[in-house]
Design an enzyme around this catalytic site. Structure first.
Site, PDB file in Angstrom:
ATOM      1  N   GLU A 171      34.330  33.667  32.622  1.00  0.00           N
ATOM      2  CA  GLU A 171      32.916  34.022  32.344  1.00  0.00           C
ATOM      3  C   GLU A 171      32.306  33.279  31.158  1.00  0.00           C
ATOM      4  OE1 GLU A 171      32.806  38.296  32.011  1.00  0.00           O
ATOM      5  OE2 GLU A 171      33.366  38.587  34.106  1.00  0.00           O
ATOM      6  N   GLU A 286      38.198  38.450  42.643  1.00  0.00           N
ATOM      7  CA  GLU A 286      37.961  39.864  42.269  1.00  0.00           C
ATOM      8  C   GLU A 286      37.040  40.554  43.280  1.00  0.00           C
ATOM      9  OE1 GLU A 286      36.684  40.234  38.175  1.00  0.00           O
ATOM     10  OE2 GLU A 286      38.014  38.635  37.501  1.00  0.00           O
TER      11      GLU A 286
HETATM   12  C1  XIL Z   1      37.605  45.246  34.402  1.00  0.00           C
HETATM   13  C2  XIL Z   1      38.715  46.244  34.703  1.00  0.00           C
HETATM   14  O1  XIL Z   1      38.761  46.443  36.099  1.00  0.00           O
HETATM   15  C3  XIL Z   1      38.459  47.547  33.992  1.00  0.00           C
HETATM   16  O2  XIL Z   1      39.560  48.433  34.158  1.00  0.00           O
HETATM   17  C4  XIL Z   1      38.231  47.287  32.505  1.00  0.00           C
HETATM   18  O3  XIL Z   1      37.878  48.504  31.868  1.00  0.00           O
HETATM   19  C5  XIL Z   1      37.125  46.284  32.312  1.00  0.00           C
HETATM   20  O4  XIL Z   1      37.437  45.083  33.015  1.00  0.00           O
HETATM   21  N1  XIL Z   1      35.365  40.809  35.578  1.00  0.00           N
HETATM   22  C6  XIL Z   1      36.619  40.543  35.144  1.00  0.00           C
HETATM   23  C7  XIL Z   1      37.615  41.641  35.055  1.00  0.00           C
HETATM   24  O5  XIL Z   1      36.977  39.369  34.950  1.00  0.00           O
HETATM   25  O6  XIL Z   1      38.550  41.446  34.032  1.00  0.00           O
HETATM   26  C8  XIL Z   1      36.938  42.987  34.876  1.00  0.00           C
HETATM   27  O7  XIL Z   1      37.946  43.994  34.946  1.00  0.00           O
HETATM   28  C9  XIL Z   1      35.879  43.186  35.921  1.00  0.00           C
HETATM   29  C10 XIL Z   1      34.820  42.122  35.820  1.00  0.00           C
END
Ligand code: XIL
Length: 373
Positions: A171, A286
């Site tokens: 990101e 994701e």
């Molecule tokens: C999220 C997790 O799923 C949660 O448990 C945590 O509280 C916050 O992060 N993008 C990403 C991930 O790259 O690392 C994030 O994961 C979701 C959005």
């Protein structure tokens, strides 16, 4: 082979003649009826269906859910060929103090993966979120490079040879931060300037010779200036890295989708072509479908979520440089959206392929059909 219902639902191709059927049908989930259930033509685990196409199928998980719920652990091992630590490899978790590392949970996860024949996608070495509280107090422009190198080299070398790929930088783009290059004003950018990204890739490669090194980001699919700028900035960033010979192997596309709106597929497909033309692989890292704004009725919601998976995967699967598809959790019981994007009506969110009881949902069937398509 796709059933007639599939063909009507998806405007798919006839396997027998290879001709587009109902080619003009927009991939518009809202236009279709949800009266017919979506039934997969193949009920084999998703990892097997993916493997037949040379792909990995993965999910995010962590020790708390896997150890706390052995049935969930079994489901993850059955459906997946790869696992992503949802939180346990983030800096906040690995670095309780400036000079201390805590690998307990990350080690547990990597061992779980190895014992269950799963590969590991490391997540993530450099990010602006989930940083340890001490970072802003201790790290300065003068010592930041040392902290970055120390972190990356300690973590990546510990797992060298045991992870298949690493989200090296996560990101880094945020066009709204007001810079011409679209780079986010992350603490790492403030400490080290724009070079932090290439530095991170070089530092990782020094200790991890084999894993694919990934730049991972979100917000690349939809219509509108915000998304257009994000796509263009990500492409510019990647093109710059490739031109400089920075060891980046793939773009990770997070793919946190919304069930209530349609990606701009034509534009997204062109974006994927541009990534391929840079010589980079694509990983879907994701995937999930927010159902916050979808109707309350679970059957209707599941159908719309499934339609969103299918339409998206059809576009993504068209790319020869696609390597993997990973969902951000396998069961609705363990989705980050429960906390981050709850529904106003208080009903549990249903964004993932398995329901809270680990039963396959329409989304599972849609993924299966997309893989078989
Ligand atoms: C999220 C997790 O799923 C949660 O448990 C945590 O509280 C916050 O992060 N993008 C990403 C991930 O790259 O690392 C994030 O994961 C979701 C959005």
């Amino acid at each position: 082979m796709a059933s007639r219902r599939d063909v009507l639902r998806w405007g798919g191709r006839s396997a027998a003649w290879g001709l587009p059927l109902l080619a003009g049908l927009p991939a518009d989930a809202k236009a279709r009826s949800c009266d017919d259930p979506i039934i997969a033509a193949n009920d084999r685990p998703l990892k097997e269906q993916a493997q037949r196409r040379g792909l990995l199928f993965g999910a995010a998980a962590d020790r708390n859910t896997l150890e706390g719920n052995p049935r969930y652990a079994e489901a993850v091992a059955a459906e997946c060929s790869m696992i992503t630590p949802e939180n346990s490899m983030k800096m906040e978790r690995l670095r309780p103090a400036p000079k201390a590392f805590d690998f307990e949970h990350a080690d547990w996860l990597v061992t779980f993966a190895e014992e269950n024949g799963l590969l590991v996608h490391g997540h993530t070495l450099v990010w602006h979120l989930q940083l340890p509280g001490w970072l802003e107090e201790v790290v300065t422009k003068h010592n930041a490079e040392r902290y970055l190198a120390d972190h990356i080299q300690t973590v990546a070398s510990r797992y060298a040879g045991r992870v298949r790929s690493w989200d090296v930088v996560n990101e880094a783009i945020e066009a709204g931060d007001g810079r011409g290059d679209g780079l986010r004003l992350s603490p790492w950018l403030r400490y080290l300037g724009t070079d932090y990204i290439e530095l991170a890739f070089h530092m990782t490669r020094q200790v991890e010779l084999n894993a694919d090194l990934v730049y991972n980001d979100y917000g690349l699919e939809y219509e509108g200036d915000y998304f257009e700028q994000r796509r263009n900035h990500v492409l510019d960033l990647l093109a710059g890295l490739v031109a400089k010979g920075v060891p980046v192997d793939a773009l990770g596309i997070q793919s946190h989708l919304s069930g209530d709106r349609q990606p701009n597929f034509e534009r997204f497909a062109r974006f994927l072509d541009d990534v391929r033309n840079l010589g980079l692989d694509i990983m879907i890292t994701e995937l999930d479908v927010r159902d916050r704004k979808l109707p309350a009725d679970p059957a209707e919601r599941d159908c719309r979520v499934a339609d969103t998976y299918r339409a998206y995967l059809d576009v993504v699967l068209d790319n020869p440089n696609l390597r993997s598809i990973a969902v951000w959790g396998l069961s609705d019981r363990y989705s980050w959206l429960t906390e981050f994007e709850p529904r106003n009506d208080g009903k549990p969110v249903r964004p993932l392929p398995l329901d809270g009881d680990l039963k396959r949902k329409p989304a599972w069937h849609a993924i299966s059909n997309a893989l078989g398509g």
